[in-house]
Every structure is written in structure tokens, then in C-alpha cells.
Design an enzyme around this catalytic site. Structure first.
Site, PDB file in Angstrom:
ATOM      1  CG  ASP A  80      -1.840  -0.987  -2.445  1.00 24.63           C
ATOM      2  OD1 ASP A  80      -0.717  -0.987  -1.881  1.00 24.63           O
ATOM      3  OD2 ASP A  80      -2.536   0.032  -2.543  1.00 24.63           O
ATOM      4  CE  LYS A 107      -5.883  -5.114  -3.639  1.00 23.14           C
ATOM      5  NZ  LYS A 107      -5.377  -4.226  -4.705  1.00 23.14           N
TER       6      LYS A 107
END
Length: 213
Positions: free
Chosen positions: A142, A124
Site C-alpha cells: 500500500d 493488493k
């Protein structure tokens, strides 16, 4: 049963996002690729506002890997101790700075495979840096995007990797660069986890979420 919006709905939905904000921006303060990398790494289990407050003074004196190494772990701790898990994060900041100096000549690499080898940097974080700094349409998923993706039918998936793939596969190419920013901001301010603001939602015409207020 997985519910997925069809192409016309996806195109209309993201057109609405683009009309509302053509160039969405991330909310982490940074001045270069290195400070962005550090800020994103520090943001795990912390708010962007809290990270910005902690890094303001830090980045004024340590905006390169070498300057961060010169500052040292204890001083990094002093700057970021208001952030959760600050000791481990400070250790990783020093380690990733050392690796950048030793392996990449002090530069942040523009490869996901290289980025994820840095201490404290996961997929991420790598995707955020690739997208925001290098303008590569990587999708950083997320909790907000995971929730919205499954709730709305935009990018459903059983885990974050599946949602990332769903964005890449189903969002029209012209919207890929900004897709994750539109979705993150939408989840942060409109499509809230407990009380989504469906009454003011700009994409409610296409959203598959049935429990609209």
C-alpha cells in the site's frame, strides 16, 4: 540511484520487528475468508477503523456470499454508506458474492489469479487475503509500504509492483509471512509521511533515510 539495504542489515532490521511483535495482525475485523475479502475490498480509500464500524452489523447478518446476496445491494448500501465510494463498493460486493456462489461454490479461492477476477478485487486485496487467511507469504503493498520501502532502502521500487517484487527478492525467507504487516504498521504509526517519528523508530540503526529528527 536506488539504495538497497544489504542482507545483514535486512536480517537485523526484521529481527528487530519480530522481537517487538512476533505475530503482527491486520486491523480489519473479520470472521472468515469471505468477510476478510469484503472488508479489504471496502478499505480502499477508507480507514480500517471506518470499515470496522460500518461492517460490524453487516457481518453479523451476512457473513457468507449467499447471505450477502439475500440481503441485497440496497441493504448493503445502508450498512456501508459511511465509507467513501459506498455505492460502487456495494455493487461490487454483490457482484463478487454472486461470482463466488456461481463459480466457486460459495468459497473464497486461495489463488491470486482467481481472486483478481472478482469484481472490486485487485492484486493488493488478493494478496492481503492470501496472506492473512491462507497463510501464503504474499506481499500487499500500500502507500505506507511504498513510502517506507523507498525511504528506508528495505524494498525500493518505482511502483507498487516493483516494491512487491523487492520484498519477495530481498527480505529473508523467515520474515516473508509477516513482512508486509510489519511494514504497514510501521508506516501507520512510526514512519509517517510528513513527520516520521525517527526518535522512537526501532529500525533507525539500519534505515537509509537521512532526514532523521
Amino acid at each position: 540511484m536506488v539504495r538497497q539495504l544489504d542482507y545483514p542489515a535486512m536480517h537485523a532490521l526484521f529481527t528487530r520487528f519480530r522481537e517487538a511483535e512476533a505475530e503482527p495482525k491486520g486491523e480489519l475485523d473479520h470472521t472468515n475468508a469471505f468477510t476478510l475479502l469484503v472488508a479489504v475490498a471496502l478499505s480502499a480509500q477508507a480507514t480500517d477503523k471506518g470499515v470496522n464500524k460500518a461492517t460490524k452489523a453487516l457481518f453479523e447478518i451476512a457473513d457468507t456470499p449467499q447471505k450477502m446476496l439475500d440481503l441485497g445491494e440496497e441493504q448493503v448500501i445502508e450498512h456501508i454508506k459511511t465509507i467513501g465510494l459506498y455505492r460502487n463498493k456495494a455493487k461490487n460486493v454483490i457482484k463478487l458474492s454472486q461470482r463466488l456462489v456461481d463459480t466457486y461454490g460459495g468459497e473464497v479461492p486461495s489463488s491470486r489469479a482467481a481472486l483478481v477476477t472478482l469484481p472490486g478485487v485487485g492484486r493488493k486485496t488478493a494478496n492481503v487475503v492470501l496472506n492473512m487467511w491462507f497463510r501464503i507469504p504474499a506481499q500487499a503493498v500500500d502507500t505506507h509500504i511504498f513510502r517506507i520501502g523507498n525511504r528506508s532502502g528495505i524494498c525500493p521500487g518505482k511502483d507498487e509492483t516493483a516494491v512487491e517484487r523487492a520484498i519477495e527478492d530481498n527480505v529473508p525467507a523467515e520474515f516473508q509471512q509477516h513482512a508486509h504487516h510489519w511494514l504497514i504498521l510501521h508506516g501507520r504509526y512510526i514512519c509517517l509521511a510528513r513527520k516520521p517519528k525517527c526518535g522512537i523508530c526501532p529500525i533507525r540503526d539500519w534505515c537509509l533515510y537521512e532526514d532523521k529528527t
